[in-house]
Design a protein around this motif. Structure first.
Motif, PDB file in Angstrom:
ATOM      1  N   GLN A 150       0.944  -0.944   0.510  1.00 25.89           N
ATOM      2  CA  GLN A 150       0.280  -0.084  -0.131  1.00 25.89           C
ATOM      3  C   GLN A 150       0.719   1.760   0.152  1.00 25.89           C
ATOM      4  OE1 GLN A 150      -2.919  -0.737   3.217  1.00 25.89           O
ATOM      5  NE2 GLN A 150      -4.150  -1.998   1.608  1.00 25.89           N
ATOM      6  N   GLU A 151       0.196   2.234  -0.923  1.00 25.68           N
ATOM      7  CA  GLU A 151       1.249   3.557  -1.093  1.00 25.68           C
ATOM      8  C   GLU A 151       0.483   4.554  -0.226  1.00 25.68           C
ATOM      9  OE1 GLU A 151       2.912   4.088  -5.043  1.00 25.68           O
ATOM     10  OE2 GLU A 151       3.879   5.576  -5.171  1.00 25.68           O
ATOM     11  N   VAL A 152       1.443   5.828  -0.294  1.00 30.94           N
ATOM     12  CA  VAL A 152       0.636   6.943  -0.012  1.00 30.94           C
ATOM     13  C   VAL A 152       1.396   7.914  -1.106  1.00 30.94           C
ATOM     14  CG1 VAL A 152       0.336   8.400   1.378  1.00 30.94           C
ATOM     15  CG2 VAL A 152       0.623   6.397   3.226  1.00 30.94           C
ATOM     16  N   SER A 153       1.064   8.685  -1.692  1.00 32.52           N
ATOM     17  CA  SER A 153       1.504   9.088  -2.773  1.00 32.52           C
ATOM     18  C   SER A 153       1.479  10.811  -1.789  1.00 32.52           C
ATOM     19  CB  SER A 153       1.018   8.793  -4.160  1.00 32.52           C
ATOM     20  OG  SER A 153       0.806   7.876  -4.381  1.00 32.52           O
ATOM     21  N   VAL A 154       2.805  10.994  -1.977  1.00 35.57           N
ATOM     22  CA  VAL A 154       2.618  12.363  -1.437  1.00 35.57           C
ATOM     23  C   VAL A 154       3.351  13.255  -1.740  1.00 35.57           C
ATOM     24  CG1 VAL A 154       3.644  13.883   1.075  1.00 35.57           C
ATOM     25  CG2 VAL A 154       2.408  11.965   0.951  1.00 35.57           C
ATOM     26  N   ILE A 155       2.979  14.549  -2.686  1.00 35.37           N
ATOM     27  CA  ILE A 155       3.780  15.445  -3.147  1.00 35.37           C
ATOM     28  C   ILE A 155       3.884  17.451  -2.521  1.00 35.37           C
ATOM     29  CG2 ILE A 155       3.224  16.800  -5.075  1.00 35.37           C
ATOM     30  CD1 ILE A 155       1.045  15.890  -6.371  1.00 35.37           C
ATOM     31  N   GLY A 156       5.208  17.079  -2.389  1.00 31.69           N
ATOM     32  CA  GLY A 156       5.724  18.562  -1.968  1.00 31.69           C
ATOM     33  C   GLY A 156       6.222  18.364  -0.164  1.00 31.69           C
ATOM     34  N   TRP A 157       6.049  17.196   0.008  1.00 32.59           N
ATOM     35  CA  TRP A 157       6.226  16.859   1.489  1.00 32.59           C
ATOM     36  C   TRP A 157       7.767  17.157   1.913  1.00 32.59           C
ATOM     37  CZ3 TRP A 157       4.781  12.501   4.456  1.00 32.59           C
ATOM     38  CH2 TRP A 157       5.024  12.614   5.849  1.00 32.59           C
ATOM     39  N   ASP A 158       8.370  17.661   2.744  1.00 32.02           N
ATOM     40  CA  ASP A 158       9.835  17.779   2.666  1.00 32.02           C
ATOM     41  C   ASP A 158      10.538  16.709   3.287  1.00 32.02           C
ATOM     42  OD1 ASP A 158      10.334  19.948   1.436  1.00 32.02           O
ATOM     43  OD2 ASP A 158      10.179  21.169   3.071  1.00 32.02           O
ATOM     44  N   ASP A 159       9.747  15.889   4.755  1.00 35.65           N
ATOM     45  CA  ASP A 159       9.812  14.849   5.365  1.00 35.65           C
ATOM     46  C   ASP A 159      10.143  13.818   3.937  1.00 35.65           C
ATOM     47  OD1 ASP A 159       9.573  16.646   7.099  1.00 35.65           O
ATOM     48  OD2 ASP A 159       7.858  15.928   8.497  1.00 35.65           O
ATOM     49  N   CYS A 160       9.731  13.717   3.096  1.00 33.07           N
ATOM     50  CA  CYS A 160       9.685  12.603   2.438  1.00 33.07           C
ATOM     51  C   CYS A 160       9.130  12.772   0.661  1.00 33.07           C
ATOM     52  CB  CYS A 160       8.839  11.410   2.540  1.00 33.07           C
ATOM     53  SG  CYS A 160       9.230   9.593   1.465  1.00 33.07           S
ATOM     54  N   PRO A 161      10.412  13.505   0.557  1.00 36.88           N
ATOM     55  CA  PRO A 161      10.125  14.448  -1.006  1.00 36.88           C
ATOM     56  C   PRO A 161      11.081  13.614  -2.336  1.00 36.88           C
ATOM     57  CG  PRO A 161      12.944  14.715  -0.262  1.00 36.88           C
ATOM     58  CD  PRO A 161      12.263  14.408   1.013  1.00 36.88           C
ATOM     59  N   SER A 162      10.222  14.008  -3.611  1.00 35.39           N
ATOM     60  CA  SER A 162      10.516  13.562  -4.873  1.00 35.39           C
ATOM     61  C   SER A 162      11.336  14.265  -5.316  1.00 35.39           C
ATOM     62  CB  SER A 162       8.931  13.091  -5.569  1.00 35.39           C
ATOM     63  OG  SER A 162       8.233  12.399  -4.485  1.00 35.39           O
ATOM     64  N   GLU A 163      11.732  13.962  -6.177  1.00 35.47           N
ATOM     65  CA  GLU A 163      13.207  14.960  -6.611  1.00 35.47           C
ATOM     66  C   GLU A 163      12.870  15.012  -8.418  1.00 35.47           C
ATOM     67  OE1 GLU A 163      14.618  17.516  -5.460  1.00 35.47           O
ATOM     68  OE2 GLU A 163      14.294  17.007  -3.233  1.00 35.47           O
ATOM     69  N   SER A 164      13.371  15.650  -9.202  1.00 36.07           N
ATOM     70  CA  SER A 164      13.590  15.663 -10.651  1.00 36.07           C
ATOM     71  C   SER A 164      15.176  15.577 -10.589  1.00 36.07           C
ATOM     72  CB  SER A 164      12.953  16.230 -11.361  1.00 36.07           C
ATOM     73  OG  SER A 164      11.426  16.547 -10.904  1.00 36.07           O
ATOM     74  N   PHE A 165      15.740  15.100 -12.168  1.00 34.90           N
ATOM     75  CA  PHE A 165      16.832  14.756 -12.007  1.00 34.90           C
ATOM     76  C   PHE A 165      17.537  16.620 -12.398  1.00 34.90           C
ATOM     77  CE2 PHE A 165      15.491  11.107 -14.431  1.00 34.90           C
ATOM     78  CZ  PHE A 165      15.571  10.147 -13.368  1.00 34.90           C
ATOM     79  N   SER A 166      18.405  16.586 -11.372  1.00 34.28           N
ATOM     80  CA  SER A 166      18.879  17.956 -11.423  1.00 34.28           C
ATOM     81  C   SER A 166      20.017  18.060 -12.602  1.00 34.28           C
ATOM     82  CB  SER A 166      19.428  18.717 -10.527  1.00 34.28           C
ATOM     83  OG  SER A 166      20.939  17.791 -10.574  1.00 34.28           O
ATOM     84  N   LYS A 167      20.516  19.550 -13.084  1.00 33.17           N
ATOM     85  CA  LYS A 167      21.569  19.902 -14.097  1.00 33.17           C
ATOM     86  C   LYS A 167      23.476  18.854 -13.685  1.00 33.17           C
ATOM     87  CE  LYS A 167      20.485  24.289 -15.970  1.00 33.17           C
ATOM     88  NZ  LYS A 167      20.190  25.494 -16.679  1.00 33.17           N
ATOM     89  N   GLU A 168      23.043  18.900 -12.208  1.00 33.01           N
ATOM     90  CA  GLU A 168      24.614  18.272 -11.717  1.00 33.01           C
ATOM     91  C   GLU A 168      23.953  17.088 -11.411  1.00 33.01           C
ATOM     92  OE1 GLU A 168      24.124  21.910  -9.963  1.00 33.01           O
ATOM     93  OE2 GLU A 168      22.489  21.013 -10.252  1.00 33.01           O
ATOM     94  N   PHE A 169      22.829  16.319 -11.270  1.00 30.76           N
ATOM     95  CA  PHE A 169      22.720  14.828 -11.560  1.00 30.76           C
ATOM     96  C   PHE A 169      22.956  14.751 -12.911  1.00 30.76           C
ATOM     97  CE2 PHE A 169      20.192  11.717 -13.084  1.00 30.76           C
ATOM     98  CZ  PHE A 169      20.268  10.809 -12.251  1.00 30.76           C
ATOM     99  N   ASP A 170      22.281  15.474 -13.697  1.00 38.83           N
ATOM    100  CA  ASP A 170      22.631  14.814 -15.218  1.00 38.83           C
ATOM    101  C   ASP A 170      23.750  14.878 -15.322  1.00 38.83           C
ATOM    102  OD1 ASP A 170      21.516  14.579 -18.021  1.00 38.83           O
ATOM    103  OD2 ASP A 170      22.133  17.153 -18.759  1.00 38.83           O
ATOM    104  N   ALA A 171      25.312  15.910 -15.192  1.00 43.13           N
ATOM    105  CA  ALA A 171      26.405  15.888 -14.906  1.00 43.13           C
ATOM    106  C   ALA A 171      26.923  15.029 -14.635  1.00 43.13           C
ATOM    107  CB  ALA A 171      27.489  17.134 -15.319  1.00 43.13           C
ATOM    108  N   GLY A 172      26.267  14.262 -13.913  1.00 43.05           N
ATOM    109  CA  GLY A 172      26.774  12.580 -13.107  1.00 43.05           C
ATOM    110  C   GLY A 172      27.373  13.345 -12.104  1.00 43.05           C
ATOM    111  N   THR A 173      27.652  14.751 -11.315  1.00 43.87           N
ATOM    112  CA  THR A 173      28.695  15.472 -10.187  1.00 43.87           C
ATOM    113  C   THR A 173      27.523  15.236  -8.860  1.00 43.87           C
ATOM    114  OG1 THR A 173      27.613  17.325 -10.820  1.00 43.87           O
ATOM    115  CG2 THR A 173      29.581  16.648 -12.253  1.00 43.87           C
ATOM    116  N   GLU A 174      26.666  14.994  -9.312  1.00 51.72           N
ATOM    117  CA  GLU A 174      25.796  14.762  -7.580  1.00 51.72           C
ATOM    118  C   GLU A 174      24.616  13.690  -7.695  1.00 51.72           C
ATOM    119  OE1 GLU A 174      25.619  19.028  -6.367  1.00 51.72           O
ATOM    120  OE2 GLU A 174      23.660  18.343  -6.153  1.00 51.72           O
ATOM    121  N   SER A 175      24.416  12.520  -6.990  1.00 50.40           N
ATOM    122  CA  SER A 175      22.657  12.278  -6.998  1.00 50.40           C
ATOM    123  C   SER A 175      22.304  12.765  -6.157  1.00 50.40           C
ATOM    124  CB  SER A 175      23.603  10.553  -5.605  1.00 50.40           C
ATOM    125  OG  SER A 175      23.688  10.805  -4.248  1.00 50.40           O
TER     126      SER A 175
END
Length: 219
Positions: A150-175
């Protein structure tokens, strides 16, 4: 003030789709200072990421990944651009009473459920540009036997965030680190990790929870 939207989807005989709104204080920004040695270590770590990209090969449908171990998969976006990504389960933490109270206040049907926050980390190895894309919806809670939980879909909650791919992630320099919320009732199947259910952009997705075989990341 920051608004969070808390829709919930509960797997099983009854499927609920509810929406609530809460406002939370915006966290104060903190200054991050990185000295020269830390930058050197970060660069070396990025190099390590590229060298172990194919360790163990690309995940296959039905694979079981032990807690904390990386697995490799191919991300495909809706423009058919693809990139090689690795992911691992970082933690499985019971929600605090305050966190449960916040969720139940917006989703009364959650009362009586045990709630677990599951954090996972992703890093890009190589491939096409995918900055600002995301595939956190490809990860869902799993039971101890590796079945969809069972899943609870939460949007915009700092305690359990959902992250998009950042430029740094795309460059392979950050996870990046994202989180999913699982729920279970006493006497039912407990949460035992997360499932990778594959790229939703693919029509024939071998990892799909509907007719495919997800990868099970055990906690």
């Amino acid at each position: 003030m920051k608004k969070i939207v808390l829709p919930v989807v509960l797997a099983g005989a009854l499927s609920l789709g509810l929406t609530g709104c809460i406002t939370l204080p915006t966290p104060q920004p903190t200054e991050k200072v990185v000295d020269a040695p830390a930058e050197t270590e970060e660069t070396e770590e990025s190099t390590d990421i590229s060298t172990d990209a194919t360790a163990g090969g690309v995940a296959q449908p039905g694979d079981v990944i032990e807690n904390g171990e990386w697995f490799t998969y191919t991300f495909v976006n809706y423009d058919d651009a693809s990139a090689t990504i690795q992911a691992r389960l970082l933690s499985s933490t019971p929600a605090t009473p305050a966190q449960v109270d916040l969720l139940v206040a917006e989703i009364p049907q959650l009362k009586g459920y045990n709630v677990v926050l599951l954090q996972f980390e992703q890093r890009k190895i190589d491939g096409a540009e995918i900055a600002f894309d995301a595939d956190y919806t490809s990860f869902i809670p799993a039971t101890v036997t590796g079945q969809p939980a069972q899943e609870v879909s939460v949007i915009g909650w700092d305690d359990c965030p959902s992250e998009s791919f950042s430029k740094e992630f795309d460059a392979g320099t950050e996870s990046i680190t994202s989180c999913v919320v699982g729920a279970w009732v006493d006497g039912g199947d407990q949460i035992g990790g997360i499932l990778y259910t594959g790229p939703s952009a693919l029509d024939d997705n071998p990892f799909s929870q509907y007719g495919g075989e997800p990868v099970f990341l055990k906690s």
